[in-house]
Design an enzyme around this catalytic site. Sequence first.
Site, PDB file in Angstrom:
ATOM      1  N   GLU A   1       0.802  -1.234   0.000  1.00 24.53           N
ATOM      2  CA  GLU A   1       0.000   0.000   0.000  1.00 24.53           C
ATOM      3  C   GLU A   1       0.823   1.265   0.000  1.00 24.53           C
ATOM      4  O   GLU A   1       0.297   2.351  -0.161  1.00 24.53           O
ATOM      5  CB  GLU A   1      -0.993   0.023   1.177  1.00 24.53           C
ATOM      6  CG  GLU A   1      -0.368   0.174   2.545  1.00 24.53           C
ATOM      7  CD  GLU A   1       0.053  -1.155   3.135  1.00 24.53           C
ATOM      8  OE1 GLU A   1       0.985  -1.767   2.567  1.00 24.53           O
ATOM      9  OE2 GLU A   1      -0.510  -1.573   4.146  1.00 24.53           O
TER      10      GLU A   1
ATOM     11  N   ASP B   1      -0.567  -4.321   4.911  1.00 28.22           N
ATOM     12  CA  ASP B   1      -0.325  -4.522   6.345  1.00 28.22           C
ATOM     13  C   ASP B   1      -1.191  -5.634   6.925  1.00 28.22           C
ATOM     14  O   ASP B   1      -2.230  -5.996   6.366  1.00 28.22           O
ATOM     15  CB  ASP B   1      -0.583  -3.222   7.114  1.00 28.22           C
ATOM     16  CG  ASP B   1       0.494  -2.174   6.830  1.00 28.22           C
ATOM     17  OD1 ASP B   1       1.589  -2.564   6.383  1.00 28.22           O
ATOM     18  OD2 ASP B   1       0.225  -0.983   7.048  1.00 28.22           O
TER      19      ASP B   1
ATOM     20  N   ASP C   1      -3.045  -5.728   9.634  1.00 30.15           N
ATOM     21  CA  ASP C   1      -4.242  -5.430  10.429  1.00 30.15           C
ATOM     22  C   ASP C   1      -5.495  -5.442   9.544  1.00 30.15           C
ATOM     23  O   ASP C   1      -5.435  -5.758   8.359  1.00 30.15           O
ATOM     24  CB  ASP C   1      -4.076  -4.082  11.154  1.00 30.15           C
ATOM     25  CG  ASP C   1      -3.788  -2.935  10.190  1.00 30.15           C
ATOM     26  OD1 ASP C   1      -3.895  -3.140   8.961  1.00 30.15           O
ATOM     27  OD2 ASP C   1      -3.445  -1.836  10.668  1.00 30.15           O
TER      28      ASP C   1
ATOM     29  N   GLU D   1      -7.335  -3.042   8.380  1.00 33.35           N
ATOM     30  CA  GLU D   1      -7.295  -2.081   7.276  1.00 33.35           C
ATOM     31  C   GLU D   1      -6.480  -2.650   6.122  1.00 33.35           C
ATOM     32  O   GLU D   1      -6.862  -2.545   4.960  1.00 33.35           O
ATOM     33  CB  GLU D   1      -6.689  -0.761   7.773  1.00 33.35           C
ATOM     34  CG  GLU D   1      -7.091   0.469   6.986  1.00 33.35           C
ATOM     35  CD  GLU D   1      -8.540   0.862   7.188  1.00 33.35           C
ATOM     36  OE1 GLU D   1      -9.144   1.344   6.214  1.00 33.35           O
ATOM     37  OE2 GLU D   1      -9.073   0.676   8.295  1.00 33.35           O
TER      38      GLU D   1
ATOM     39  N   TYR E   1       5.854  -3.724  13.024  1.00 31.20           N
ATOM     40  CA  TYR E   1       4.628  -2.982  12.697  1.00 31.20           C
ATOM     41  C   TYR E   1       4.169  -2.145  13.882  1.00 31.20           C
ATOM     42  O   TYR E   1       4.147  -2.611  15.026  1.00 31.20           O
ATOM     43  CB  TYR E   1       3.530  -3.969  12.291  1.00 31.20           C
ATOM     44  CG  TYR E   1       2.334  -3.302  11.662  1.00 31.20           C
ATOM     45  CD1 TYR E   1       2.499  -2.421  10.594  1.00 31.20           C
ATOM     46  CD2 TYR E   1       1.050  -3.542  12.126  1.00 31.20           C
ATOM     47  CE1 TYR E   1       1.408  -1.808  10.011  1.00 31.20           C
ATOM     48  CE2 TYR E   1      -0.045  -2.928  11.547  1.00 31.20           C
ATOM     49  CZ  TYR E   1       0.141  -2.058  10.489  1.00 31.20           C
ATOM     50  OH  TYR E   1      -0.938  -1.441   9.917  1.00 31.20           O
TER      51      TYR E   1
ATOM     52  N   ARG F   1       1.242  -0.539  14.545  1.00 34.51           N
ATOM     53  CA  ARG F   1      -0.152  -0.494  15.018  1.00 34.51           C
ATOM     54  C   ARG F   1      -0.451  -1.826  15.694  1.00 34.51           C
ATOM     55  O   ARG F   1      -0.783  -2.812  15.037  1.00 34.51           O
ATOM     56  CB  ARG F   1      -1.124  -0.231  13.864  1.00 34.51           C
ATOM     57  CG  ARG F   1      -1.002   1.182  13.315  1.00 34.51           C
ATOM     58  CD  ARG F   1      -2.080   1.535  12.315  1.00 34.51           C
ATOM     59  NE  ARG F   1      -1.850   2.863  11.779  1.00 34.51           N
ATOM     60  CZ  ARG F   1      -1.171   3.134  10.667  1.00 34.51           C
ATOM     61  NH1 ARG F   1      -0.656   2.135   9.965  1.00 34.51           N
ATOM     62  NH2 ARG F   1      -0.988   4.359  10.245  1.00 34.51           N
TER      63      ARG F   1
ATOM     64  N   HIS G   1       0.316 -10.899  17.366  1.00 30.75           N
ATOM     65  CA  HIS G   1       1.103  -9.740  16.963  1.00 30.75           C
ATOM     66  C   HIS G   1       2.214  -9.520  17.973  1.00 30.75           C
ATOM     67  O   HIS G   1       2.219 -10.074  19.045  1.00 30.75           O
ATOM     68  CB  HIS G   1       0.223  -8.495  16.896  1.00 30.75           C
ATOM     69  CG  HIS G   1      -0.797  -8.562  15.810  1.00 30.75           C
ATOM     70  ND1 HIS G   1      -1.740  -7.583  15.627  1.00 30.75           N
ATOM     71  CD2 HIS G   1      -1.026  -9.477  14.844  1.00 30.75           C
ATOM     72  CE1 HIS G   1      -2.505  -7.901  14.594  1.00 30.75           C
ATOM     73  NE2 HIS G   1      -2.088  -9.044  14.117  1.00 30.75           N
TER      74      HIS G   1
END
Length: 846
Positions: A9, A81, A83, A85, A283, A285, A328
């Site tokens: 992205e 990513d 997550d 999103e 990462y 988030r 995670h």
Amino acid sequence: MSKNLVIVESPAKAKTIQKYLGKDFEVKSSFGHIRDLPKKGMGIDLDTFTPEYEVSAEKKKIVSELKASVKNAETIWLASDEDREGEAIAWHLAQELKLNEDNTKRIVFHEITKNAILRAIENPRKIDQNLVNAQQARRVLDRIVGFEMSPVLWKKVKTGLSAGRVQSVAVRLVVDRENEIREFVPKSSFKVDGVFQNGEKQDISAKLKKDFAKVDEAEDFLNQAKNTEFKVLNVEKKPGSRSASAPFTTSTLQQEASNRLGYGVTATMRVAQRLYEEGYITYMRTDSVNLSQEAINAAKAQIISEFGEQYSNPRNYTTKSASAQEAHEAIRPTDFSVKSVGDAQLNKLYQLIYKRAMASQMANAKIEKTIIEIGNPKLPQHFEANGEVIIFDGFLRVYGITKADDDDEENTEKLLPKVSVGEVLTYKKIEATEKFTKPTGRYTEAALVKKLEELGIGRPSTYAPTIQTIQNREYVDKREVFPHEREIVKMTLTKEIKKQVLVEKYGGDKNKFVPTDIGEVVNDFLTNNFAEILDYGFTAKVEQNFDDIANGSEEWKKVLGGFYKEFHPKISNVEETAERATGERHLGKDPKSGKNVIARIGRFGPMVQIGEQNDDEKPIFASLMASQNIATITLEEALELFKIPFDLKDFEGKSVTVGMGRFGPYVKWGETFISIPRGEDPLSVNQERAEEIIKEKKIADAPIATYKGEPVTKGTGRFGPFIKYQSIFVNVPKKYDFENLSQSDINELIDAKLEKEANRYIQQWEKEKISIENGRWGPFIKFGKGMFKIPKNKKDEKYTAEELKEVSLDEVKKWITAQDKNAFKEKPKKAPVKKAAAKKTAVKKK
């Protein structure tokens, strides 16, 4: 032709990944989401809750390029990513590019390193539809709330307002905190501190164990202490330890970056994103404090090699939050042997992440705490001195000692001199100072993130955008809150008791959230009419629903249906029955006219008025100053505002007026408006002060150079530093030294601006205020302050610049009318509104 196409992205991420993959791989970026709900309209079928996604105009070129690349690839790897999103981005790519499931693979990694990338390619999976649905549920629910609640605000409060599910709750937190502060009643007490000396004249600072409620009680104690022999009554040593905090999650990183570096949450996430994309950290988030065994081993090796075996204490942390995803990892360096990065701004945040992760794997610090009790059996209360010594620094060797925002500044523990029980001490001074209790502090960005996380509202990816949104909507801001003053009593005993009445400033704040007037009015309206939507528990429950959808235990459209069934009837009911909200407060009567004085929200913001709409005479109005608000302004303060504007004597042949405008108070000199410095009361500006302000402006506006024989001046405006040549304003980028601009700098800046201006217009009709201009994303039409799109030509292609030079004004007007049918209709003139009394006859201020 590459056999493999990898789609990520972000272009920065693409660049880093391309380094690790061979010539058989082509890495492309989608630049975030390639499609979304439409910008105009709901974009959701409310019977089935099916979203109607579309590719935005600026993404069509990217989609075309990706489609071309897909045709030439044997295998497509979706590497957005990990997550929700990111999963949704991968799903949208698969849908829009019509990817074949047989040759499409989804890969995820929480760090951009060669090993992680290659390991991900060895372990591909399918798109996780549950994660996609959780993201869709959030997006759709937030769109429904925003699109249905916002029009209610337009009708009942003010046009142009908007509401959001999580954002409105964040605003409520800020408003509730401000109300707590306003309602807080401070209580005073007297705290007693003493400085004692041993035989070697070493100072020992100590505090009395009890505070006194009244001044005479404190004074009595000082009188008793005056001729008392003080001794060491007890010395106690206690071993203790301090342990390191867990590695960073998104919210704890935002909090620590705020406390240690002064970063806002948006800036923190922007820098962390770059560190992640360039392969330095995992990462960013995440709500997990978990570390992989590989990371624990790497940290252990680095600690032993750098500090020795005794500093190593490998451990893993567990996350308290039930919704955290332990699969995670916490935020950590990808390589513990990399102690710093080249870029100075990136390095500040990297150092914080590196040291926190390292410290979490290090031994506890060992301390020895010493408590010395000082007094005399004759005294009702004794003093206590606290100090501590670090016996073994452990993790402090790397991370140092941190201080929380709410730590009492007076509770700093120091190293104490050696004393023995029974040793006689002399007092150097003993002070009894009146102290007032304080309300809970206003939220900083980091403190608001912490509160949202505690309440279970939002998730790692939502904190920064939520906090940015409530500021963009001007529901909260960080304006300076000016302090009040109060008298306090201080008594000091040296040989005699000296009593003083001092002035203390309190209640002032900087860089903390304060609700705006419109934010308070909107919050009150929403909490009164949509209490369940703004309920903290309800908002946390919705977040839990999204988590349940993500793990497959809830069906997303069923969750939306249950919400909408309750929500929509409430909207209709509020539209029909709710009163209009203006935040109106009756302050009292105007002593001159006997009319009501009212504070409320008006068309142009918070204001006060004398009189009401149904009076024989129209009301007169005055704007509130930036430091004032509707909820706290007094009648006396309101009446003072009607003294503005007022005239002073002419200066250098030009009239001088003090007034209040859209951007705050000003001195008007001739036709020049000069802002009065922040925090300065415009009513206090007399002739002398006005002339000072004008002279300062003249100095600031004096030419700093010339360009082609014309003067060049400089200044600082809403958008930062600038230079001005003729009527042209030129922004000065940070790479220039604004305070020491050279002639060549000025020539370079103005040349570039003039060249840009020369290429700006394709066609211009000044009289009609219409132009066709070159923009960042291609040509567009400007009409007045509005901007309009240029349609495609008869061949269904974009117009070229050469073609646009030949287009007639009538044709351009048709294009504008197609997008705004009322663009050229004459607007009815409104009757002028009577402003503050001074508009007729300016009040002379002597």
